[in-house]
Design an enzyme around this catalytic site. Sequence first.
Site, PDB file in Angstrom:
ATOM      1  N   ASN A   7       0.884  -1.171   0.000  1.00 45.15           N
ATOM      2  CA  ASN A   7       0.000   0.000   0.000  1.00 45.15           C
ATOM      3  C   ASN A   7       0.916   1.215   0.000  1.00 45.15           C
ATOM      4  O   ASN A   7       1.466   1.600   1.028  1.00 45.15           O
ATOM      5  CB  ASN A   7      -0.882  -0.043   1.256  1.00 45.15           C
ATOM      6  N   ARG A  98      -2.751  -2.188  -3.172  1.00 44.70           N
ATOM      7  CA  ARG A  98      -3.944  -1.389  -2.903  1.00 44.70           C
ATOM      8  C   ARG A  98      -3.890  -0.175  -3.821  1.00 44.70           C
ATOM      9  O   ARG A  98      -2.928   0.590  -3.790  1.00 44.70           O
ATOM     10  CB  ARG A  98      -3.960  -0.931  -1.451  1.00 44.70           C
ATOM     11  N   HIS A 188     -12.823   2.922   0.886  1.00 44.55           N
ATOM     12  CA  HIS A 188     -12.796   1.873   1.923  1.00 44.55           C
ATOM     13  C   HIS A 188     -13.494   0.605   1.432  1.00 44.55           C
ATOM     14  O   HIS A 188     -13.928  -0.216   2.240  1.00 44.55           O
ATOM     15  CB  HIS A 188     -13.544   2.318   3.207  1.00 44.55           C
ATOM     16  N   ARG A 249     -11.550  15.154   8.881  1.00 40.32           N
ATOM     17  CA  ARG A 249     -12.434  15.552   7.778  1.00 40.32           C
ATOM     18  C   ARG A 249     -13.823  15.897   8.297  1.00 40.32           C
ATOM     19  O   ARG A 249     -14.338  15.231   9.204  1.00 40.32           O
ATOM     20  CB  ARG A 249     -12.566  14.425   6.747  1.00 40.32           C
ATOM     21  N   GLY A 342     -14.016   1.596  15.828  1.00 38.58           N
ATOM     22  CA  GLY A 342     -15.086   0.589  15.854  1.00 38.58           C
ATOM     23  C   GLY A 342     -14.673  -0.706  16.520  1.00 38.58           C
ATOM     24  O   GLY A 342     -15.483  -1.379  17.152  1.00 38.58           O
ATOM     25  N   GLU A 395      -7.953  -5.730   5.401  1.00 34.96           N
ATOM     26  CA  GLU A 395      -7.817  -5.395   3.985  1.00 34.96           C
ATOM     27  C   GLU A 395      -6.655  -6.140   3.337  1.00 34.96           C
ATOM     28  O   GLU A 395      -6.750  -6.589   2.199  1.00 34.96           O
ATOM     29  CB  GLU A 395      -7.627  -3.888   3.821  1.00 34.96           C
TER      30      GLU A 395
END
Length: 415
Positions: A7, A98, A188, A249, A342, A395
Amino acid sequence: MNVLVLNAGSATLKFQVVVTDADRIATDHDEKLIRGQIERIGGESVITLRLPDGSSRKRTAALRDLRAAVDWLVGFVTSTDSGTGLTARADLHAVGHRVVHGGEQFRNSVLVDEAVLRGIEENVELAPLHNPHNLRGIEAARAALGDGVPQVAVFDTAFHQTLPEHAYLYAIPYPLYRRHKVRRYGFHGTSHRSIAYRFRKLTGRARADVRIVTLHLGNGCSACAILGGESIDTSMGFTPLEGLVMGTRAGDIDAALLDYIGAKEGMSLPQVETMLNNQSGLLGISGLTNDMRDLLAEANELHDRRARLAIEMFCYRARKYVGSYLAGMGGADAVVFAGGVGENSPEIRARICEGLEWAGLRIDPAANQALVGGHEGRFSTPDAPLEAWVVPTDEELLIARDTYRVVCAVDAPKT
Ligand code: ADP
């Protein structure tokens, strides 16, 4: 198959080496040999390694560019020092990358060839901060391993290519979509796909029976409505700026504010956009930090008013999105949490779920508290019609598995 997962960012390279094949995928026995990241590429780079024995190591090396970083990495993971058991560059059988933006061309992961490189290049204008680095990562891996080693591109946008037109279009003049590709792409995607896949494995569901809302809450945050195993709506839009309140953001705002703030503050439009991306969200409201852990400490121990407000806004926005996706799908079977926040914060999960009792979501506080540090499971009460789950995202694993499937041309990569 030993897959190197890369990535590549502007000055950072995240990596993992995963051993996977059809049997390992079927039995969930993929092996992660080593992972880590190289930061500050272009100068004295800092390399953080998590070795196969579980230990961590930090190193520095002068790596002038991404090509040097990938070359160093390939050399290291195939050295005895790495503990991977790999001894030659030829032990790396494929590379999975990625890639952030696949535009409308890429609905699935693909083997990189000249046409794919051109396709990624064509999407540079949609993701100018990401796609160029992803391309350089592919070139660097080619240089380090040779043309004979297959490379696969896994796109962050691909999973959301199933959004219906009424969900991906903005209600602005239609020709803007045709002329300039203005639409919601969503990001995502690999994460939401990974969460949905794991959820269906854990619950023994068929892909077509997956009807859930996934919440990827990290530094960047997004929600996804998944119906019949496919993404039908998501909160990030043309760029990752739209949607939930994130670390830095703003998420959703009134578009008219850009001009108004610019005029009032003497800022250009790009400056306002930078502010909305980098100085807003949890950081902007609290004036303290974008880090949820620190913010919770400020709110709970020091009773900081703006820290509390930032957390309240974060949870309220997430809950609103869950509600809207429940409406969009005509109900769901579960709300599934992932990402750094999360997966680790029972408090934030509880506050997002609070007020969703009308939809049948009732949480078990003890089960919620127990789900931290990478544990997966359900934390709603056994009789709750709408379940709540924590399913850590992976991922890199999905990128490795896609790479294997694409290279060996075994069934189309599915959630
Ligand atoms: P990224 O989007 O950069 O990959 P992560 O998914 O790692 O980020 O999430 C980073 C966020 O997760 C940070 O805001 C961090 O504070 C938060 N986080 C990590 N552990 C906890 C925790 N125990 N409680 C609350 N927030 C946490």
